[in-house]
Scaffold this active site. Structure first.
Site, PDB file in Angstrom:
ATOM      1  N   THR A  22      50.105-101.428  80.731  1.00 25.19           N
ATOM      2  CA  THR A  22      50.264-101.004  81.436  1.00 25.19           C
ATOM      3  C   THR A  22      48.510 -99.600  81.014  1.00 25.19           C
ATOM      4  OG1 THR A  22      51.082 -99.293  79.219  1.00 25.19           O
ATOM      5  CG2 THR A  22      52.613-100.604  80.773  1.00 25.19           C
ATOM      6  N   GLY A  23      48.320 -99.330  82.112  1.00 25.53           N
ATOM      7  CA  GLY A  23      46.654 -98.439  82.019  1.00 25.53           C
ATOM      8  C   GLY A  23      45.633 -98.876  81.628  1.00 25.53           C
ATOM      9  N   GLY A  27      39.860 -97.025  80.018  1.00 24.03           N
ATOM     10  CA  GLY A  27      39.798 -96.749  78.073  1.00 24.03           C
ATOM     11  C   GLY A  27      40.561 -98.078  77.351  1.00 24.03           C
ATOM     12  N   TYR A 177      52.404 -85.546  70.201  1.00 24.77           N
ATOM     13  CA  TYR A 177      52.016 -86.097  70.326  1.00 24.77           C
ATOM     14  C   TYR A 177      52.502 -86.908  68.142  1.00 24.77           C
ATOM     15  CZ  TYR A 177      48.224 -89.876  70.057  1.00 24.77           C
ATOM     16  OH  TYR A 177      47.189 -91.265  69.996  1.00 24.77           O
TER      17      TYR A 177
HETATM   18  N1  LIG Z   1      41.749 -92.908  72.064  1.00 27.48           N
HETATM   19  C1  LIG Z   1      41.908 -93.256  70.803  1.00 27.48           C
HETATM   20  O1  LIG Z   1      41.351 -93.232  70.188  1.00 27.48           O
HETATM   21  C2  LIG Z   1      43.299 -93.494  70.247  1.00 27.48           C
HETATM   22  C3  LIG Z   1      43.786 -93.632  68.996  1.00 27.48           C
HETATM   23  C4  LIG Z   1      44.808 -93.884  68.818  1.00 27.48           C
HETATM   24  C5  LIG Z   1      46.098 -93.952  69.651  1.00 27.48           C
HETATM   25  N2  LIG Z   1      45.106 -93.991  70.708  1.00 27.48           N
HETATM   26  C6  LIG Z   1      46.399 -95.258  72.165  1.00 27.48           C
HETATM   27  O2  LIG Z   1      45.752 -95.737  73.113  1.00 27.48           O
HETATM   28  C7  LIG Z   1      46.566 -95.409  74.520  1.00 27.48           C
HETATM   29  C8  LIG Z   1      45.674 -95.595  75.339  1.00 27.48           C
HETATM   30  O3  LIG Z   1      44.787 -94.469  75.743  1.00 27.48           O
HETATM   31  P1  LIG Z   1      43.081 -94.218  75.767  1.00 27.48           P
HETATM   32  O4  LIG Z   1      42.680 -93.244  74.457  1.00 27.48           O
HETATM   33  O5  LIG Z   1      42.571 -95.604  76.273  1.00 27.48           O
HETATM   34  O6  LIG Z   1      43.716 -93.250  77.192  1.00 27.48           O
HETATM   35  P2  LIG Z   1      42.814 -92.740  78.821  1.00 27.48           P
HETATM   36  O7  LIG Z   1      40.954 -93.252  78.212  1.00 27.48           O
HETATM   37  O8  LIG Z   1      43.103 -91.991  79.078  1.00 27.48           O
HETATM   38  O9  LIG Z   1      43.608 -94.187  79.770  1.00 27.48           O
HETATM   39  C9  LIG Z   1      45.011 -94.451  79.485  1.00 27.48           C
HETATM   40  C10 LIG Z   1      45.321 -95.004  80.716  1.00 27.48           C
HETATM   41  O10 LIG Z   1      46.568 -94.710  81.139  1.00 27.48           O
HETATM   42  C11 LIG Z   1      46.958 -94.197  82.648  1.00 27.48           C
HETATM   43  N3  LIG Z   1      47.239 -93.590  82.546  1.00 27.48           N
HETATM   44  C12 LIG Z   1      47.530 -92.318  81.972  1.00 27.48           C
HETATM   45  N4  LIG Z   1      48.708 -91.317  82.187  1.00 27.48           N
HETATM   46  C13 LIG Z   1      49.580 -92.272  83.149  1.00 27.48           C
HETATM   47  C14 LIG Z   1      51.006 -92.230  83.258  1.00 27.48           C
HETATM   48  N5  LIG Z   1      51.254 -90.592  84.002  1.00 27.48           N
HETATM   49  N6  LIG Z   1      51.504 -93.683  84.241  1.00 27.48           N
HETATM   50  C15 LIG Z   1      51.032 -94.197  84.537  1.00 27.48           C
HETATM   51  N7  LIG Z   1      49.694 -94.422  84.207  1.00 27.48           N
HETATM   52  C16 LIG Z   1      49.231 -93.267  82.986  1.00 27.48           C
HETATM   53  C17 LIG Z   1      44.846 -94.500  82.536  1.00 27.48           C
HETATM   54  O11 LIG Z   1      45.135 -94.324  84.181  1.00 27.48           O
HETATM   55  P3  LIG Z   1      45.303 -93.608  85.893  1.00 27.48           P
HETATM   56  O12 LIG Z   1      44.338 -92.317  84.832  1.00 27.48           O
HETATM   57  O13 LIG Z   1      44.158 -94.580  86.435  1.00 27.48           O
HETATM   58  O14 LIG Z   1      46.560 -93.410  85.933  1.00 27.48           O
HETATM   59  C18 LIG Z   1      44.592 -94.607  82.309  1.00 27.48           C
HETATM   60  O15 LIG Z   1      44.614 -96.581  82.990  1.00 27.48           O
HETATM   61  C19 LIG Z   1      46.121 -94.308  74.368  1.00 27.48           C
HETATM   62  O16 LIG Z   1      48.425 -94.561  74.042  1.00 27.48           O
HETATM   63  C20 LIG Z   1      47.268 -93.818  73.243  1.00 27.48           C
HETATM   64  O17 LIG Z   1      47.677 -92.522  72.753  1.00 27.48           O
HETATM   65  C21 LIG Z   1      44.204 -93.685  71.827  1.00 27.48           C
END
Ligand SMILES: NC(=O)c1ccc[n+]([C@@H]2O[C@H](COP(=O)([O-])OP(=O)(O)OC[C@H]3O[C@@H](n4cnc5c(N)ncnc54)[C@H](OP(=O)(O)O)[C@@H]3O)[C@@H](O)[C@H]2O)c1
Length: 295
Positions: A22-23, A27, A177
């Site tokens: 998913t997503g 990222g 969060y």
């Molecule tokens: N980045 C970090 O440092 C970090 C650290 C710990 C945990 N995480 C976790 O890692 C996961 C991914 O985060 P990321 O950093 O890769 O974030 P990101 O860059 O914001 O990517 C988020 C992804 O989710 C999709 N998305 C967002 N809202 C959505 C919705 N309402 N319905 C369907 N798809 C949706 C976006 O696609 P579209 O915009 O194309 O819809 C994108 O593909 C999250 O669960 C986050 O909590 C991240």
């Protein structure tokens, strides 16, 4: 965004396996999908916008040489869309070997979804809860299969507020969060207990601090500052994706279930995550809010 080339190996580890991430448009999700496509898996990615998801799938195909990468569009904050996605995925993949629950976000202000729910709880916890539940029969029929959920190190400071799960009385983006990421761990632990003997495993992980678009829609000051200050020192998405790719594919973790991973190793999670009564209570509450029959 161009993906770094990561061409499929000659005898790929994931050949013949179907995976949903998913997503996958950006990222960690996109990097995870790319890593799994490079291992030869048939990969489905999701995003809210069909054109953006299709472009990401094309980018992953080009970067890996794997033509079996498909795009699905669904806003996972809407339960109707989660249900539609699950039906579409089940119709597309006769077997589903891996589900990676990656989508998540964080918002400074309280937002309400189409279902009238607080968005952090709905998107980060209820969406993977519902999607996993709806795809569970397909995963069990495909066993050995794996469910990998992306939590965060902030789960350690999370607390499930059963009296106010959706921050109706008081909302803080960070608190919502942290609660949702602890919910990811409790969901995984409870799921692993329920899946005992099925050949389907459930693991959950912290990917590290990764340079992505995370939280960009309505930035929480704390995260925005972190990215400004620590941006250059953060992991790349490919480095962050190493953990989900490993848990989704590595023979070394075949059969490993009900574990939280950080820095590539099983780690002890928040003590609250081991409270089986609280996990069962969260499951019941989630089933009610997601419109599933209580177990
Ligand atoms: N980045 C970090 O440092 C970090 C650290 C710990 C945990 N995480 C976790 O890692 C996961 C991914 O985060 P990321 O950093 O890769 O974030 P990101 O860059 O914001 O990517 C988020 C992804 O989710 C999709 N998305 C967002 N809202 C959505 C919705 N309402 N319905 C369907 N798809 C949706 C976006 O696609 P579209 O915009 O194309 O819809 C994108 O593909 C999250 O669960 C986050 O909590 C991240």
């Amino acid at each position: 965004m161009a993906d770094a080339p990561l061409m499929v190996a000659d005898a790929p580890l994931m050949a013949g396996k179907s995976v949903l991430v998913t997503g996958g448009t950006g990222g960690l999700g996109r990097a995870t999908a790319t890593g799994l496509a490079a291992l030869g898996a048939r990969v489905g990615i999701t995003g809210r916008d069909q054109a953006r998801a299709a472009a990401a799938a094309a980018g992953i195909r080009a970067a890996t040489g794997n033509t079996a990468v498909a795009a699905f569009a669904a806003d996972l904050s809407s339960q109707a869309e989660v249900r539609r996605l699950a039906a579409q995925v089940a119709g597309t993949y006769p077997r589903l070997d891996v589900l990676v629950n990656n989508v998540g976000g964080c918002w400074a202000h309280r937002h309400i979804t189409a279902d009238g729910l607080e968005r952090t709880f709905a998107l980060n916890h209820l969406a993977p809860f519902l999607l996993t539940s709806l795809l569970l029969d397909r995963l069990i029929a495909s066993a050995p299969a794996r469910i990998v959920t992306i939590s965060s190190g902030v789960q350690a400071r999370g607390r499930i507020d059963f009296a106010d799960l959706q921050g109706e009385q008081e909302y803080s983006g960070q608190r919502a969060y942290r609660q949702s990421k602890l919910a990811n761990v409790m969901f995984t632990y409870e799921l692993a207990r329920r899946l005992e003997g099925t050949g389907v495993t459930a693991t959950v992980l912290h990917p590290g601090v990764v340079r992505t678009s995370f939280g960009a829609e309505d930035p929480v000051a704390h995260f925005a500052l972190l990215v400004r200050v620590a941006g250059p020192f953060m992991k790349t998405p490919a480095q962050g994706a190493a953990a989900p790719v490993y848990l989704a594919s590595a023979p070394q973790v075949e059969g490993v279930t009900g574990r939280y991973f950080a820095k590539g190793k099983p780690k002890t999670a928040n003590r609250a995550a081991y409270d089986t009564a609280a996990a069962a209570r969260l499951w019941q509450a989630s089933a009610g809010l997601a419109g599933l029959a209580a177990p």
